[in-house]
Write a protein that holds these residues in place. Structure first.
Motif, PDB file in Angstrom:
ATOM      1  N   THR A  30      -5.589   3.685  13.155  1.00  0.00           N
ATOM      2  CA  THR A  30      -5.943   5.065  12.818  1.00  0.00           C
ATOM      3  C   THR A  30      -5.309   5.413  11.472  1.00  0.00           C
ATOM      4  O   THR A  30      -4.366   4.744  11.018  1.00  0.00           O
ATOM      5  N   GLN A  31      -5.791   6.451  10.853  1.00  0.00           N
ATOM      6  CA  GLN A  31      -5.237   6.883   9.572  1.00  0.00           C
ATOM      7  C   GLN A  31      -3.774   7.284   9.730  1.00  0.00           C
ATOM      8  O   GLN A  31      -2.955   7.059   8.830  1.00  0.00           O
ATOM      9  N   GLU A  32      -3.462   7.840  10.883  1.00  0.00           N
ATOM     10  CA  GLU A  32      -2.076   8.251  11.151  1.00  0.00           C
ATOM     11  C   GLU A  32      -1.153   7.032  11.192  1.00  0.00           C
ATOM     12  O   GLU A  32      -0.046   7.061  10.646  1.00  0.00           O
ATOM     13  N   GLU A  33      -1.620   5.956  11.831  1.00  0.00           N
ATOM     14  CA  GLU A  33      -0.820   4.725  11.890  1.00  0.00           C
ATOM     15  C   GLU A  33      -0.636   4.144  10.493  1.00  0.00           C
ATOM     16  O   GLU A  33       0.473   3.717  10.128  1.00  0.00           O
ATOM     17  N   ILE A  34      -1.719   4.115   9.733  1.00  0.00           N
ATOM     18  CA  ILE A  34      -1.666   3.566   8.369  1.00  0.00           C
ATOM     19  C   ILE A  34      -0.627   4.302   7.532  1.00  0.00           C
ATOM     20  O   ILE A  34       0.219   3.681   6.872  1.00  0.00           O
ATOM     21  N   GLU A  35      -0.674   5.622   7.579  1.00  0.00           N
ATOM     22  CA  GLU A  35       0.242   6.429   6.770  1.00  0.00           C
ATOM     23  C   GLU A  35       1.689   6.293   7.231  1.00  0.00           C
ATOM     24  O   GLU A  35       2.616   6.284   6.412  1.00  0.00           O
ATOM     25  N   SER A  36       1.886   6.178   8.537  1.00  0.00           N
ATOM     26  CA  SER A  36       3.261   6.074   9.061  1.00  0.00           C
ATOM     27  C   SER A  36       3.927   4.781   8.595  1.00  0.00           C
ATOM     28  O   SER A  36       5.116   4.771   8.249  1.00  0.00           O
ATOM     29  N   TYR A  37       3.166   3.692   8.564  1.00  0.00           N
ATOM     30  CA  TYR A  37       3.737   2.415   8.108  1.00  0.00           C
ATOM     31  C   TYR A  37       3.898   2.377   6.593  1.00  0.00           C
ATOM     32  O   TYR A  37       4.836   1.755   6.078  1.00  0.00           O
ATOM     33  N   LYS A  38       3.018   3.050   5.876  1.00  0.00           N
ATOM     34  CA  LYS A  38       3.171   3.128   4.424  1.00  0.00           C
ATOM     35  C   LYS A  38       4.460   3.863   4.066  1.00  0.00           C
ATOM     36  O   LYS A  38       5.135   3.535   3.091  1.00  0.00           O
ATOM     37  N   GLU A  39       4.808   4.847   4.882  1.00  0.00           N
ATOM     38  CA  GLU A  39       6.040   5.605   4.669  1.00  0.00           C
ATOM     39  C   GLU A  39       7.257   4.694   4.846  1.00  0.00           C
ATOM     40  O   GLU A  39       8.246   4.807   4.114  1.00  0.00           O
ATOM     41  N   LYS A  40       7.151   3.776   5.797  1.00  0.00           N
ATOM     42  CA  LYS A  40       8.267   2.859   6.073  1.00  0.00           C
ATOM     43  C   LYS A  40       8.467   1.848   4.947  1.00  0.00           C
ATOM     44  O   LYS A  40       9.540   1.257   4.813  1.00  0.00           O
ATOM     45  N   LEU A  41       7.436   1.624   4.143  1.00  0.00           N
ATOM     46  CA  LEU A  41       7.554   0.686   3.019  1.00  0.00           C
ATOM     47  C   LEU A  41       8.613   1.142   2.022  1.00  0.00           C
ATOM     48  O   LEU A  41       9.220   0.323   1.329  1.00  0.00           O
ATOM     49  N   LYS A  42       8.818   2.447   1.947  1.00  0.00           N
ATOM     50  CA  LYS A  42       9.796   2.993   1.003  1.00  0.00           C
ATOM     51  C   LYS A  42      11.209   2.494   1.297  1.00  0.00           C
ATOM     52  O   LYS A  42      12.070   2.496   0.419  1.00  0.00           O
ATOM     53  N   GLU A  43      11.420   2.061   2.528  1.00  0.00           N
ATOM     54  CA  GLU A  43      12.739   1.582   2.931  1.00  0.00           C
ATOM     55  C   GLU A  43      12.854   0.067   2.831  1.00  0.00           C
ATOM     56  O   GLU A  43      13.898  -0.502   3.140  1.00  0.00           O
ATOM     57  N   ASN A  44      11.765  -0.603   2.420  1.00  0.00           N
ATOM     58  CA  ASN A  44      11.769  -2.065   2.373  1.00  0.00           C
ATOM     59  C   ASN A  44      11.050  -2.519   1.098  1.00  0.00           C
ATOM     60  O   ASN A  44       9.840  -2.601   1.051  1.00  0.00           O
ATOM     61  N   SER A  45      11.830  -2.829   0.057  1.00  0.00           N
ATOM     62  CA  SER A  45      11.250  -3.175  -1.244  1.00  0.00           C
ATOM     63  C   SER A  45      10.478  -4.498  -1.220  1.00  0.00           C
ATOM     64  O   SER A  45       9.468  -4.648  -1.911  1.00  0.00           O
ATOM     65  N   ARG A  46      10.936  -5.455  -0.428  1.00  0.00           N
ATOM     66  CA  ARG A  46      10.216  -6.730  -0.355  1.00  0.00           C
ATOM     67  C   ARG A  46       8.846  -6.529   0.303  1.00  0.00           C
ATOM     68  O   ARG A  46       7.832  -7.070  -0.146  1.00  0.00           O
ATOM     69  N   ALA A  47       8.824  -5.734   1.360  1.00  0.00           N
ATOM     70  CA  ALA A  47       7.562  -5.431   2.037  1.00  0.00           C
ATOM     71  C   ALA A  47       6.628  -4.660   1.113  1.00  0.00           C
ATOM     72  O   ALA A  47       5.406  -4.816   1.178  1.00  0.00           O
ATOM     73  N   THR A  48       7.204  -3.850   0.220  1.00  0.00           N
ATOM     74  CA  THR A  48       6.404  -3.093  -0.743  1.00  0.00           C
ATOM     75  C   THR A  48       5.640  -4.036  -1.668  1.00  0.00           C
ATOM     76  O   THR A  48       4.461  -3.823  -1.964  1.00  0.00           O
ATOM     77  N   LEU A  49       6.327  -5.095  -2.122  1.00  0.00           N
ATOM     78  CA  LEU A  49       5.671  -6.085  -2.982  1.00  0.00           C
ATOM     79  C   LEU A  49       4.594  -6.846  -2.209  1.00  0.00           C
ATOM     80  O   LEU A  49       3.497  -7.098  -2.729  1.00  0.00           O
ATOM     81  N   ILE A  50       4.909  -7.210  -0.977  1.00  0.00           N
ATOM     82  CA  ILE A  50       3.941  -7.951  -0.151  1.00  0.00           C
ATOM     83  C   ILE A  50       2.694  -7.105   0.086  1.00  0.00           C
ATOM     84  O   ILE A  50       1.569  -7.588  -0.030  1.00  0.00           O
ATOM     85  N   PHE A  51       2.908  -5.845   0.398  1.00  0.00           N
ATOM     86  CA  PHE A  51       1.790  -4.929   0.637  1.00  0.00           C
ATOM     87  C   PHE A  51       0.873  -4.867  -0.584  1.00  0.00           C
ATOM     88  O   PHE A  51      -0.356  -4.822  -0.465  1.00  0.00           O
ATOM     89  N   ALA A  52       1.464  -4.894  -1.770  1.00  0.00           N
ATOM     90  CA  ALA A  52       0.686  -4.774  -3.010  1.00  0.00           C
ATOM     91  C   ALA A  52      -0.257  -5.951  -3.238  1.00  0.00           C
ATOM     92  O   ALA A  52      -1.302  -5.791  -3.870  1.00  0.00           O
TER      93      ALA A  52
END
Length: 230
Positions: A133-155
């Motif tokens: 759901t869009q809510e799930e997507i946004e909630s996990y995107k918010e968590k990326l801010k706390e994990n810089s390595r995951a931020t790069l992987i997501f990109a």
């Protein structure tokens, strides 16, 4: 009297024209190719783009036109999709049309009947991936801010949230990969974009190297992705 006759004449003329147009419409109507509908019903339906086409509908048309390989649906390879597509393409179009009409234009039922009457063994399709759901997507995107390595992987992931990997969105998958809970190879659509190789490079980076990339790109996914394109 003249007026009445004129009205009657126009009415008869109108009815005749309507009947003729209805006949002509039925006579010269272009029937939709049943192969396209049945092919699309055979696909996972996640529109992941891993086949190289913009969605399952486009891929189905390309298959029917002979412009795409039968094994082009990467997510469907393990669920018998190539075999189903081969069966559809080898079956006479008129027979497919009859099956489709008998199934009251229900592609799923028509496909089941085709497989049942073919005498060939075809793997049963697994449940279609569940999109987050869009809510799930946004909630996990918010968590990326706390994990810089995951931020790069997501990109470097496709960011289409197809659900094929089993995670509720690309951000959730990136967090799992960063935590070594998942393998980047599970991102099927990402394989065409060499995502697993890019993720492997990211996993080898030190925290200081990761932080520098974040600072240089202001954390923008598009800019981060460019860093790993070369």
């Amino acid at each position: 009297m003249t007026v009445v006759n004129s009205v009657l004449f126009m009415a008869i003329l109108g009815i005749g024209a309507g009947v003729f147009l209805a006949f002509a419409s039925a006579k010269f109507a272009v029937k939709k190719d049943p192969r396209i509908t049945l092919i699309e019903a055979s696909l996972p339906g996640v529109n992941c783009g891993a086949c190289g086409f913009p969605g399952c509908s486009a891929f189905a048309k390309a298959i029917a036109d002979g412009k795409a390989p039968l094994d082009g649906c990467i997510p469907g390879k393990r669920s018998g999709v190539p075999e189903k597509l081969k069966l559809i393409m080898e079956t006479d179009v008129d027979k497919l049309t009859v099956l489709f009409e008998e199934a009251e234009e229900d592609a799923e039922k028509a496909l089941e009947k085709l497989i049942a009457t073919s005498g060939k063994e075809v793997k049963a399709a697994p449940p279609k991936p569940k999109r987050p759901t869009q809510e799930e997507i946004e909630s996990y995107k918010e968590k990326l801010k706390e994990n810089s390595r995951a931020t790069l992987i997501f990109a470097v992931l496709p960011n289409i949230n197809c659900g094929i990997c089993g995670s509720p969105g690309c951000a959730a998958f990136a967090l799992k990969v960063a935590g070594k809970e998942e393998n980047a190879d599970k991102c099927v659509p990402g394989k065409r974009q060499n995502a697993p190789e890019k993720v492997a490079k990211i996993m080898e980076l030190s925290q200081s190297e990761i932080q520098k990339i974040i600072e240089d790109t202001s954390g923008e996914p598009a800019e981060i992705k460019k860093k790993f394109e070369s």
